[in-house]
Design an enzyme around this catalytic site. Sequence first.
Site, mmCIF file in Angstrom:
data_model
loop_
_atom_site.group_PDB
_atom_site.id
_atom_site.type_symbol
_atom_site.label_atom_id
_atom_site.label_comp_id
_atom_site.label_asym_id
_atom_site.label_seq_id
_atom_site.Cartn_x
_atom_site.Cartn_y
_atom_site.Cartn_z
ATOM 1 N N SER A 141 25.498 -67.637 -104.024
ATOM 2 C CA SER A 141 26.465 -67.075 -103.072
ATOM 3 C C SER A 141 27.646 -68.025 -102.964
ATOM 4 C CB SER A 141 25.810 -66.926 -101.698
ATOM 5 O OG SER A 141 26.797 -66.805 -100.694
ATOM 6 N N TYR A 154 21.084 -70.181 -94.916
ATOM 7 C CA TYR A 154 21.422 -69.432 -96.133
ATOM 8 C C TYR A 154 22.147 -70.333 -97.141
ATOM 9 C CZ TYR A 154 23.340 -65.522 -98.885
ATOM 10 O OH TYR A 154 23.675 -64.646 -99.891
HETATM 11 N N1 NAP Z 1 26.018 -58.577 -100.697
HETATM 12 C C1 NAP Z 1 26.733 -59.689 -100.755
HETATM 13 O O1 NAP Z 1 27.904 -59.712 -100.322
HETATM 14 C C2 NAP Z 1 26.134 -60.922 -101.382
HETATM 15 C C3 NAP Z 1 26.978 -62.031 -101.543
HETATM 16 C C4 NAP Z 1 26.461 -63.182 -102.129
HETATM 17 C C5 NAP Z 1 25.150 -63.224 -102.557
HETATM 18 N N2 NAP Z 1 24.351 -62.133 -102.382
HETATM 19 C C6 NAP Z 1 22.968 -62.240 -102.860
HETATM 20 O O2 NAP Z 1 22.636 -61.073 -103.602
HETATM 21 C C7 NAP Z 1 21.239 -60.819 -103.474
HETATM 22 C C8 NAP Z 1 21.029 -59.381 -103.016
HETATM 23 O O3 NAP Z 1 21.588 -59.279 -101.712
HETATM 24 P P1 NAP Z 1 21.997 -57.888 -101.032
HETATM 25 O O4 NAP Z 1 23.321 -58.066 -100.447
HETATM 26 O O5 NAP Z 1 21.734 -56.771 -101.959
HETATM 27 O O6 NAP Z 1 20.937 -57.887 -99.824
HETATM 28 P P2 NAP Z 1 20.016 -56.715 -99.252
HETATM 29 O O7 NAP Z 1 20.734 -55.403 -99.285
HETATM 30 O O8 NAP Z 1 19.537 -57.234 -97.939
HETATM 31 O O9 NAP Z 1 18.829 -56.610 -100.306
HETATM 32 C C9 NAP Z 1 17.922 -57.676 -100.439
HETATM 33 C C10 NAP Z 1 16.832 -57.273 -101.391
HETATM 34 O O10 NAP Z 1 15.901 -58.357 -101.469
HETATM 35 C C11 NAP Z 1 14.598 -57.839 -101.236
HETATM 36 N N3 NAP Z 1 13.713 -58.833 -100.638
HETATM 37 C C12 NAP Z 1 13.932 -59.599 -99.551
HETATM 38 N N4 NAP Z 1 12.855 -60.369 -99.300
HETATM 39 C C13 NAP Z 1 11.940 -60.063 -100.258
HETATM 40 C C14 NAP Z 1 10.629 -60.513 -100.543
HETATM 41 N N5 NAP Z 1 10.013 -61.458 -99.785
HETATM 42 N N6 NAP Z 1 9.984 -59.991 -101.604
HETATM 43 C C15 NAP Z 1 10.573 -59.044 -102.365
HETATM 44 N N7 NAP Z 1 11.809 -58.573 -102.150
HETATM 45 C C16 NAP Z 1 12.477 -59.083 -101.096
HETATM 46 C C17 NAP Z 1 14.815 -56.666 -100.289
HETATM 47 O O11 NAP Z 1 13.682 -55.837 -100.337
HETATM 48 P P3 NAP Z 1 13.132 -55.038 -99.031
HETATM 49 O O12 NAP Z 1 13.801 -53.707 -99.113
HETATM 50 O O13 NAP Z 1 11.669 -54.996 -99.241
HETATM 51 O O14 NAP Z 1 13.536 -55.831 -97.812
HETATM 52 C C18 NAP Z 1 16.052 -56.044 -100.911
HETATM 53 O O15 NAP Z 1 15.695 -55.252 -102.018
HETATM 54 C C19 NAP Z 1 20.689 -61.843 -102.480
HETATM 55 O O16 NAP Z 1 20.105 -62.921 -103.177
HETATM 56 C C20 NAP Z 1 21.940 -62.309 -101.741
HETATM 57 O O17 NAP Z 1 21.801 -63.589 -101.209
HETATM 58 C C21 NAP Z 1 24.817 -60.990 -101.794
#
Ligand code: NAP
Length: 248
Positions: A141, A154
Site C-alpha cells: 500500500s 496497517y
Molecule cells: N482498495 C485500496 O484502495 C487499496 C489500496 C492499497 C492496498 N490495498 C490492498 O489490496 C488488498 C485488497 O484490498 P481491498 O481494498 O480489496 O479490501 P477488501 O474489499 O476489504 O477485501 C479484502 C479481501 O481480503 C479477504 N480477507 C481478509 N481477511 C482474510 C482472511 N483472514 N482470510 C482470507 N481472506 C481474508 C476478504 O475476504 P472476506 O470477504 O472473507 O472478508 C476480502 O476478500 C489488501 O491487501 C489491501 O491492503 C487496497
Amino acid sequence: MTVQPNGLAERRIVITGGGRGLGRVVAEDLLRHGARVVIVGRKSTVTQWIQEHHAGSAVTADVTDAAQLAAAFAEAAARLGGLDVVFANAGVSRPGPLAVTPPANFTTVLETNVVGTFLTLQAAVPYLAESGSARFIALSSALAQRIAPGAGAYSISKAAIETLVRVAAIELAPQSISVNALSPGFIDEGMGRDLIANPPVWDRYLPTIAAGRPGRAEEIAGVARFLAGPDSDYVNGHVLEVNGGLAF
Ligand SMILES: NC(=O)c1ccc[n+]([C@@H]2O[C@H](COP(=O)([O-])OP(=O)(O)OC[C@H]3O[C@@H](n4cnc5c(N)ncnc54)[C@H](OP(=O)(O)O)[C@@H]3O)[C@@H](O)[C@H]2O)c1
C-alpha cells in the site's frame, strides 16, 4: 472487445481474498485475458463467487491458518495442474491512533496481512517451484512508506510485507520464482472506496494526489496483469507503486 495475445493464456493463478474488492477485479480481469484462476477466500465470499462463476474456481481458507492454506493450495494446484502465479491479496485494516488501538485490532492486522502473506508464501512455494517461470505478488500500500495518522497498524503491516518481498525475492530466485509487491494508492474499490466515502479523511488526501482523482480498480488490474505475465520476467524484489503520484 478483442483480447490480444498477452502470455497469460493458460497461466495458472491463485488469488487470496479474490472474492471481493480489488482482488475480485484483478481475478475477473485475469480470467478475461485467458488465465485460469482459483480464488482463495473465507466461506461467505467463496459462496458468493461460486454463485457467479463456477465451483472449480474457488477454494475456502482463512489466510491466518497454515493448515487451511496448505489444503487450499493442494486443491487449487490439483484443479489447475500446477501453479504459476500467486497473489497474496487478502488484507484488512483497523484504523485508529496507535496509543488507543485495541491490541486485538493490532493483532488482527498483523496476523492477516503479515503472517497471512508469509503463510501464503509457504503454502505456494512447493507448487511455484515446479512452474519454471513463477511469480509471487504481495499487495502492499502507499501507506507502507508514508506517515498517515490513524493508519499505524496497517502501515506497519505493509512495511513488513515490502521487506518480506525483498528477502523472499533473493531466496527464491534460484527456483525461478520472482517476488514483487504491487502497491496501490487510493483506489475506488474495496477498502479504498470506504476511505473515499469518509469526507474528513478524503478531503485531506485528495489534494496530495497529483492525478487529482482516485485510481480505478481496472488500473490496478492492468498492472497486476503485467506482474503476472511474461513482460515482467526481469522484475524481482520490486515494489511497484500505482498511485497517480502522491505528494505526502
Ligand atoms: N482498495 C485500496 O484502495 C487499496 C489500496 C492499497 C492496498 N490495498 C490492498 O489490496 C488488498 C485488497 O484490498 P481491498 O481494498 O480489496 O479490501 P477488501 O474489499 O476489504 O477485501 C479484502 C479481501 O481480503 C479477504 N480477507 C481478509 N481477511 C482474510 C482472511 N483472514 N482470510 C482470507 N481472506 C481474508 C476478504 O475476504 P472476506 O470477504 O472473507 O472478508 C476480502 O476478500 C489488501 O491487501 C489491501 O491492503 C487496497
